[in-house]
Design a protein around this motif. Structure first.
Motif, mmCIF file in Angstrom:
data_model
loop_
_atom_site.group_PDB
_atom_site.id
_atom_site.type_symbol
_atom_site.label_atom_id
_atom_site.label_comp_id
_atom_site.label_asym_id
_atom_site.label_seq_id
_atom_site.Cartn_x
_atom_site.Cartn_y
_atom_site.Cartn_z
ATOM 1 N N PHE A 211 119.019 25.850 48.922
ATOM 2 C CA PHE A 211 119.528 25.842 50.294
ATOM 3 C C PHE A 211 120.857 25.101 50.358
ATOM 4 O O PHE A 211 121.839 25.617 50.912
ATOM 5 N N TRP A 212 120.904 23.876 49.813
ATOM 6 C CA TRP A 212 122.135 23.096 49.898
ATOM 7 C C TRP A 212 123.269 23.752 49.124
ATOM 8 O O TRP A 212 124.425 23.715 49.544
ATOM 9 N N GLU A 213 122.952 24.380 48.006
ATOM 10 C CA GLU A 213 123.986 25.094 47.259
ATOM 11 C C GLU A 213 124.526 26.272 48.070
ATOM 12 O O GLU A 213 125.725 26.557 48.035
ATOM 13 N N ALA A 214 123.676 26.940 48.820
ATOM 14 C CA ALA A 214 124.130 28.034 49.683
ATOM 15 C C ALA A 214 125.035 27.525 50.804
ATOM 16 O O ALA A 214 125.869 28.279 51.325
ATOM 17 N N GLN A 215 124.907 26.250 51.145
ATOM 18 C CA GLN A 215 125.759 25.659 52.184
ATOM 19 C C GLN A 215 127.101 25.205 51.620
ATOM 20 O O GLN A 215 127.987 24.806 52.367
ATOM 21 N N GLY A 216 127.244 25.227 50.291
ATOM 22 C CA GLY A 216 128.501 24.836 49.663
ATOM 23 C C GLY A 216 128.441 23.566 48.844
ATOM 24 O O GLY A 216 129.455 23.144 48.284
ATOM 25 N N PHE A 217 127.278 22.946 48.744
ATOM 26 C CA PHE A 217 127.130 21.752 47.916
ATOM 27 C C PHE A 217 127.038 22.158 46.446
ATOM 28 O O PHE A 217 126.521 23.234 46.126
#
Length: 146
Positions: free
Chosen positions: A124-130
């Motif tokens: 999820f956080w990687e999909a947000q750009g993290f």
């Protein structure tokens, strides 16, 4: 309709149910939020915020932003993030994360997050750009692009 509300004085109605749901999934962060709130932590200092999401008037999730004390540069940590299972896949998490990310980048250029709470957290956080980063007590970072 999705509504994001900043908390100040009281946790919202239904928060105990949210804590129970999180606990049932093995996620401790909502219990920790309830404990910290009872001790007076309100995420109201400079650089802090706590937002709750309501979907069609029902409590859907919560997320907070705090100062990241472990960074060598000014940073904020997204934390105490949880979306109720019945409210997932409806855009609640993305809207809540986006609001916290924008607020964080209003004052610093680095955001951190700890994605160890569940198997779904890191994707999820990687999909947000993290991006994954193990240089501190966090698991992921995001830098503001200029």
């Amino acid at each position: 309709m999705l509504q994001l509300v900043r908390l100040f004085d009281e946790l919202p109605d239904g928060f105990d149910d949210l804590v129970a749901e999180a606990s049932g999934e093995g996620v401790r962060n909502m219990g920790l939020l309830a404990e910290d709130w009872a001790k007076g932590a309100r995420f109201q200092d400079d650089g802090e915020a706590i937002l709750v999401a309501f979907l069609a008037g029902e409590l859907a999730g919560v997320g907070a932003l705090s100062v990241e004390p472990e960074s060598s540069e000014p940073a904020r940590r997204l934390r105490r993030f949880y979306i109720r299972p019945a409210m997932r896949r409806r855009g609640v998490a993305t809207a809540l994360a986006s609001a916290l990310i924008h607020e964080g980048f209003d004052s610093v250029g680095l955001l951190t997050v700890n994605a160890r709470a569940s198997e779904a957290a890191a994707p999820f956080w990687e999909a947000q750009g993290f991006a994954a980063d193990a240089s501190g007590p966090w698991t992921h970072v995001m830098r503001r692009s200029f």
